[in-house]
Design a protein around this motif. Structure first.
Motif, PDB file in Angstrom:
ATOM      1  N   LEU A 107      -3.193 128.006  75.611  1.00  0.00           N
ATOM      2  CA  LEU A 107      -4.399 128.805  74.937  1.00  0.00           C
ATOM      3  C   LEU A 107      -4.927 129.690  76.126  1.00  0.00           C
ATOM      4  O   LEU A 107      -5.166 129.149  77.459  1.00  0.00           O
ATOM      5  CB  LEU A 107      -5.460 127.731  74.624  1.00  0.00           C
ATOM      6  CG  LEU A 107      -5.552 126.653  73.461  1.00  0.00           C
ATOM      7  CD1 LEU A 107      -6.198 125.809  73.393  1.00  0.00           C
ATOM      8  CD2 LEU A 107      -5.054 127.725  72.309  1.00  0.00           C
ATOM      9  N   VAL A 108      -4.979 130.863  75.968  1.00  0.00           N
ATOM     10  CA  VAL A 108      -5.331 132.062  76.912  1.00  0.00           C
ATOM     11  C   VAL A 108      -6.734 132.651  76.661  1.00  0.00           C
ATOM     12  O   VAL A 108      -6.894 132.969  75.625  1.00  0.00           O
ATOM     13  CB  VAL A 108      -4.196 133.247  76.821  1.00  0.00           C
ATOM     14  CG1 VAL A 108      -4.415 134.425  77.919  1.00  0.00           C
ATOM     15  CG2 VAL A 108      -2.742 132.421  77.134  1.00  0.00           C
ATOM     16  N   GLY A 120      -2.898 137.184  69.325  1.00  0.00           N
ATOM     17  CA  GLY A 120      -4.149 137.276  69.718  1.00  0.00           C
ATOM     18  C   GLY A 120      -5.309 136.732  68.724  1.00  0.00           C
ATOM     19  O   GLY A 120      -5.177 136.853  67.581  1.00  0.00           O
ATOM     20  N   PHE A 121      -6.349 136.341  69.360  1.00  0.00           N
ATOM     21  CA  PHE A 121      -7.591 136.252  68.634  1.00  0.00           C
ATOM     22  C   PHE A 121      -8.317 137.196  68.030  1.00  0.00           C
ATOM     23  O   PHE A 121      -8.397 138.240  68.672  1.00  0.00           O
ATOM     24  CB  PHE A 121      -8.790 135.404  69.506  1.00  0.00           C
ATOM     25  CG  PHE A 121      -8.075 134.109  70.060  1.00  0.00           C
ATOM     26  CD1 PHE A 121      -7.177 133.088  69.266  1.00  0.00           C
ATOM     27  CD2 PHE A 121      -8.592 133.441  71.268  1.00  0.00           C
ATOM     28  CE1 PHE A 121      -6.741 132.231  69.754  1.00  0.00           C
ATOM     29  CE2 PHE A 121      -7.977 132.313  71.898  1.00  0.00           C
ATOM     30  CZ  PHE A 121      -6.942 131.586  70.902  1.00  0.00           C
ATOM     31  N   ALA A 131      -3.025 132.995  71.951  1.00  0.00           N
ATOM     32  CA  ALA A 131      -2.292 131.547  72.093  1.00  0.00           C
ATOM     33  C   ALA A 131      -0.793 131.907  71.877  1.00  0.00           C
ATOM     34  O   ALA A 131      -0.584 133.040  71.292  1.00  0.00           O
ATOM     35  CB  ALA A 131      -2.650 130.650  71.032  1.00  0.00           C
ATOM     36  N   TYR A 132       0.011 131.343  72.611  1.00  0.00           N
ATOM     37  CA  TYR A 132       1.375 131.067  72.411  1.00  0.00           C
ATOM     38  C   TYR A 132       1.992 129.677  72.376  1.00  0.00           C
ATOM     39  O   TYR A 132       1.399 128.748  72.999  1.00  0.00           O
ATOM     40  CB  TYR A 132       2.104 132.393  73.148  1.00  0.00           C
ATOM     41  CG  TYR A 132       2.163 132.231  74.519  1.00  0.00           C
ATOM     42  CD1 TYR A 132       3.126 131.329  75.382  1.00  0.00           C
ATOM     43  CD2 TYR A 132       1.063 132.947  75.354  1.00  0.00           C
ATOM     44  CE1 TYR A 132       2.866 131.566  76.804  1.00  0.00           C
ATOM     45  CE2 TYR A 132       0.892 132.848  76.705  1.00  0.00           C
ATOM     46  CZ  TYR A 132       1.892 132.207  77.442  1.00  0.00           C
ATOM     47  OH  TYR A 132       1.977 132.183  78.865  1.00  0.00           O
ATOM     48  N   VAL A 133       3.171 129.462  71.681  1.00  0.00           N
ATOM     49  CA  VAL A 133       3.763 128.398  71.449  1.00  0.00           C
ATOM     50  C   VAL A 133       5.099 128.415  72.291  1.00  0.00           C
ATOM     51  O   VAL A 133       5.788 129.327  71.737  1.00  0.00           O
ATOM     52  CB  VAL A 133       3.933 127.611  70.127  1.00  0.00           C
ATOM     53  CG1 VAL A 133       4.501 126.268  70.248  1.00  0.00           C
ATOM     54  CG2 VAL A 133       2.591 127.303  69.602  1.00  0.00           C
TER      55      VAL A 133
END
Length: 86
Positions: free
Chosen positions: A8-9, A41-42, A49-51
């Motif tokens: 979570l960025v 991106g939100f 976020a990235y996984v």
């Protein structure tokens, strides 16, 4: 069960557009190594976020995140969550 890492960025007030472009290139490199499952991106532009997957462990996931230009340039902070998926 597969272990992935949800990143979570959150953008900082010091966010710069150039850092975003570097971040996109960085994620392309992570994807090329088959370590990036999904990213986005939100919609409110506060971050994204990235996984990560196919990563040895949480420390290895954290090392990838620490190398992300958003972090190295001070444009964002990130938290890494170990995530079991089915």
């Amino acid at each position: 069960m597969k272990i992935c890492y949800l990143v979570l960025v959150t953008r900082t007030p010091e966010f710069r557009d150039e850092a975003g472009a570097e971040h996109a290139r960085f994620l392309d490199e992570v994807r090329a190594r088959d370590q990036l499952l999904i990213t986005g991106g939100f919609t409110d532009k506060t971050g994204g976020a990235y996984v990560l997957h196919n990563v040895a462990d949480r420390a290895a996931a954290q090392a990838i995140v620490d190398a992300d230009p958003l972090m190295t340039l001070g444009s964002a902070t990130a938290t890494v969550h170990e995530w079991s998926t089915r």
